[in-house]
Design an enzyme around this catalytic site. Structure first.
Site, PDB file in Angstrom:
ATOM      1  N   CYS A 188      -6.972   0.453   3.444  1.00  0.00           N
ATOM      2  CA  CYS A 188      -6.719   0.216   2.011  1.00  0.00           C
ATOM      3  C   CYS A 188      -7.997   0.040   1.199  1.00  0.00           C
ATOM      4  O   CYS A 188      -8.172   0.654   0.144  1.00  0.00           O
ATOM      5  CB  CYS A 188      -5.764  -0.962   1.819  1.00  0.00           C
ATOM      6  SG  CYS A 188      -6.456  -2.586   2.147  1.00  0.00           S
ATOM      7  N   HIS A 239      -4.074  -6.665   0.830  1.00  0.00           N
ATOM      8  CA  HIS A 239      -3.861  -5.231   0.579  1.00  0.00           C
ATOM      9  C   HIS A 239      -4.142  -4.933  -0.890  1.00  0.00           C
ATOM     10  O   HIS A 239      -3.949  -5.794  -1.757  1.00  0.00           O
ATOM     11  CB  HIS A 239      -2.422  -4.845   0.925  1.00  0.00           C
ATOM     12  CG  HIS A 239      -2.189  -3.360   0.927  1.00  0.00           C
ATOM     13  ND1 HIS A 239      -2.711  -2.522   1.888  1.00  0.00           N
ATOM     14  CD2 HIS A 239      -1.487  -2.558   0.066  1.00  0.00           C
ATOM     15  CE1 HIS A 239      -2.337  -1.275   1.631  1.00  0.00           C
ATOM     16  NE2 HIS A 239      -1.606  -1.270   0.530  1.00  0.00           N
ATOM     17  N   HIS A 251      -1.852   4.032  -2.623  1.00  0.00           N
ATOM     18  CA  HIS A 251      -2.559   3.160  -1.669  1.00  0.00           C
ATOM     19  C   HIS A 251      -2.566   3.779  -0.283  1.00  0.00           C
ATOM     20  O   HIS A 251      -1.793   4.698   0.016  1.00  0.00           O
ATOM     21  CB  HIS A 251      -1.886   1.787  -1.623  1.00  0.00           C
ATOM     22  CG  HIS A 251      -0.448   1.823  -1.164  1.00  0.00           C
ATOM     23  ND1 HIS A 251       0.049   1.005  -0.162  1.00  0.00           N
ATOM     24  CD2 HIS A 251       0.616   2.580  -1.572  1.00  0.00           C
ATOM     25  CE1 HIS A 251       1.340   1.256   0.017  1.00  0.00           C
ATOM     26  NE2 HIS A 251       1.712   2.199  -0.831  1.00  0.00           N
TER      27      HIS A 251
END
Length: 277
Positions: A188, A239, A251
């Protein structure tokens, strides 16, 4: 008796000098605490991230607990202030117009205008103007400039945000790779680092938690802003993705790079907020 007094005065003077020296040394360094970032340290010691990187020979933004950071106080801080007030700046490796603008408190649009740039492309060693041509702006003019800069900044964010989202969407389907930061595989934060760099917003590779600490918190996101989540595989911020508009975000998830709705039951339950770099 006089000799004893002289000895006492000499010892006292030595203690005072040693104490002053110790204070100066302590003031020029800082031991990194858990949760610290170069940005938070720069704010604490009234300097810039760039100055901390230069003084400590740090090429990125990653620091570690108990690491001793030279803060550049005293002479270094003074030279940094002089540099910040300078009218020109020489581009260094890893710089971007966004980073230079942030360090000097000006917009990317102004930098491009002052330097006759038609794109965001800059090269190492290039000398840029980082202030306007006139220093005699009147108070009333300053108010107009401030208003115009707000509009320019908003337009700049919108334009750059579109570039970020467009670049991010190019990589949909790319596999997830732990620690990955290239089109061969992303995690991420590696995805954020790579896409931002390609779009001209270059900043050091760092974790989702550090990005959260460094970003300005916002409530109404624009495409290209960051979306943060917490508690996904560990406690705290864990995240991050790019807001893509229409309540969606792009993402690098465990299933690869994808677009997901913020209404998704899993992600909505872990939503932590928006940020802007």
């Amino acid at each position: 008796m006089r000799k004893s007094n002289k000895t006492f005065l000499s010892v006292a003077a030595t203690v005072v000098i040693a104490s002053a020296f110790t204070t100066s040394v302590e003031a020029s360094s800082y031991k990194v605490q858990s949760g610290d970032t170069l940005w938070s340290i720069s704010q604490k010691y009234n300097t810039t991230v760039q100055n901390l990187q230069s003084v400590n020979n740090i090429s990125g933004s990653i620091i570690y607990p108990n690491q001793v950071i030279e803060t550049g106080n005293g002479q270094n801080n003074g030279s940094n202030a002089s540099s910040s007030n300078a009218s020109t700046y020489k581009v260094k490796s890893g710089d971007s117009l966004w980073k230079i603008g942030k360090d000097h408190g000006v917009s990317v649009s102004n930098l491009k205008s002052w330097n006759n740039l038609s794109s965001d492309l800059i090269i190492t060693g290039q000398t840029l103007k980082v202030s306007g041509s006139s220093n005699s702006t009147s108070a009333s003019s300053s108010e107009k400039v401030s208003s115009n800069n707000t509009k320019v900044k908003s337009a700049s964010v919108s334009s750059n945000g579109s570039a970020i989202v467009n670049e991010a969407k190019k990589h949909i389907g790319t596999a997830y790779v732990w620690g990955g930061a290239s089109p061969s595989g992303f995690d991420c934060s590696g995805f954020i680092h790579y896409v931002s760099k390609q779009a001209g917003n270059s900043f050091g590779r760092t974790s989702a938690a550090n990005l959260y600490n460094q970003s300005a918190k916002i409530s109404s996101p624009q495409p290209g802003d960051l979306v943060f989540f917490q508690g996904t595989y560990k406690s705290g911020i864990s995240h991050v993705g790019f807001y893509a508009g229409n309540n969606q975000f792009v993402h690098a998830s465990s299933s690869g790079v994808q677009i997901t709705s913020l209404n998704n039951s899993y992600w909505s339950s872990h939503f932590a907020g928006y940020g802007r770099m």
